[in-house]
Design an enzyme around this catalytic site. Structure first.
Site, short mmCIF file in Angstrom:
data_model
loop_
_atom_site.label_atom_id
_atom_site.label_comp_id
_atom_site.label_asym_id
_atom_site.label_seq_id
_atom_site.Cartn_x
_atom_site.Cartn_y
_atom_site.Cartn_z
N GLY A 15 0.84 -1.12 -0.07
CA GLY A 15 -0.04 0.03 -0.21
C GLY A 15 0.76 1.29 0.00
O GLY A 15 0.31 2.45 0.51
N HIS A 113 0.78 0.71 -13.34
CA HIS A 113 1.56 -0.43 -13.60
C HIS A 113 3.02 -0.10 -13.55
O HIS A 113 3.45 1.00 -14.27
CB HIS A 113 1.07 -0.80 -15.00
N VAL A 148 -6.00 -6.92 -20.00
CA VAL A 148 -5.35 -6.78 -19.03
C VAL A 148 -4.03 -5.97 -19.18
O VAL A 148 -3.21 -6.20 -20.18
CB VAL A 148 -4.61 -8.22 -18.62
C1 GAR Z 1 3.19 -1.03 -7.35
O1 GAR Z 1 4.57 -1.13 -7.95
C2 GAR Z 1 2.34 -1.23 -8.78
O2 GAR Z 1 2.72 -0.51 -9.91
C3 GAR Z 1 2.22 -2.59 -8.62
O3 GAR Z 1 2.23 -3.21 -7.58
C4 GAR Z 1 2.88 -2.37 -6.74
C5 GAR Z 1 2.08 -2.00 -5.48
O4 GAR Z 1 3.11 -1.77 -4.47
N1 GAR Z 1 1.04 -2.98 -9.65
C6 GAR Z 1 1.17 -4.05 -10.58
O5 GAR Z 1 2.06 -4.66 -10.89
C7 GAR Z 1 -0.19 -4.23 -11.20
N2 GAR Z 1 0.06 -5.13 -12.34
P1 GAR Z 1 2.14 -0.69 -3.27
O6 GAR Z 1 1.47 -1.93 -2.66
O7 GAR Z 1 3.49 -0.58 -2.25
O8 GAR Z 1 1.49 0.58 -3.69
#
Ligand code: GAR
Length: 208
Positions: A15, A113, A148
């Protein structure tokens, strides 16, 4: 004063993007957005702790408690409706919604992303780009469509992969950029400064 957009943030993990959104946008009388809900599909997501610390209501909806993906999606939609959410912000939410859900919130779901889409979609964007050996990767913020990681791009920012880069150092650089561009882009959406015509997305009054 513009009425506030009611945003729900959906997160499966740490998060840190949620935290950036809360820090930059939530509770500021100048910004027409409030986070009304943080929803996770994982009981132990640290995002829930961050939300509680900010006084934002939380809810967990777990896929395993639903017989089908459609039922899971319907339950998420019901919870969003209960909280009056009119903008859905995916922030590390590692589930793909079915077409019915996406149509219901058409133009009102955004995602971040950690790669320059359409390169390296999926759950491991940073690692996939690093392993491929690209010299430049980055961050994409986009509207969610029925595919996706295929929706119209709102903002992108490039990040150089230096010769001695490690995966950990690249991750840190990508996350730092995410924490800048996601709140900034969401603010533009909330302020009604984003126009969409097919794949042509424009951000009026972009500050960077
Ligand atoms: C982030 O880097 C986001 O871009 C990625 O998950 C991470 C969550 O981090 N999302 C994806 O890869 C979606 N395909 P966080 O929980 O610390 O915000």
């Amino acid at each position: 004063m513009q009425p506030k957009v009611k945003a729900a943030v959906l997160a499966s993990g740490s998060g840190s993007n949620l935290q950036a959104i809360l820090d930059e946008l939530h509770g500021d009388p100048e910004i027409p957005l409030e986070v009304v809900l943080v929803l996770s599909d994982v009981n132990s997501a640290y995002a829930l702790t961050r939300a509680a610390a900010a006084g934002v209501p939380t809810q967990v909806v777990r896929p395993r408690d639903h017989a089908t993906r459609e039922e899971f999606d319907r339950e998420v939609a019901a919870v969003l409706d209960q909280h009056g959410a009119d903008l859905v912000i995916l922030a590390g939410f590692m589930r793909v919604f079915r077409a019915e859900f996406v149509r219901r919130y058409a133009g009102r779901i955004v995602n971040i992303h950690p790669a320059l889409l359409p390169s390296f979609p999926g759950a491991h964007g940073i690692r996939d780009a690093f392993d491929y050996g690209v010299k430049v990767t980055g961050v994409t913020v986009h509207f969610v469509d029925e595919g996706v990681d295929t929706g119209p791009v709102i903002a992108q920012c490039a990040v150089a992969v230096d010769p001695d880069e490690s995966l950990a150092s690249l991750e840190a650089k990508i996350h730092a950029v995410e924490h800048e561009i996601y709140p900034e882009t969401i603010r533009a959406v909330a302020e009604g400064r984003v126009t969409v015509a097919g794949r042509d997305v424009r951000v009026l009054g972009r500050r960077s």
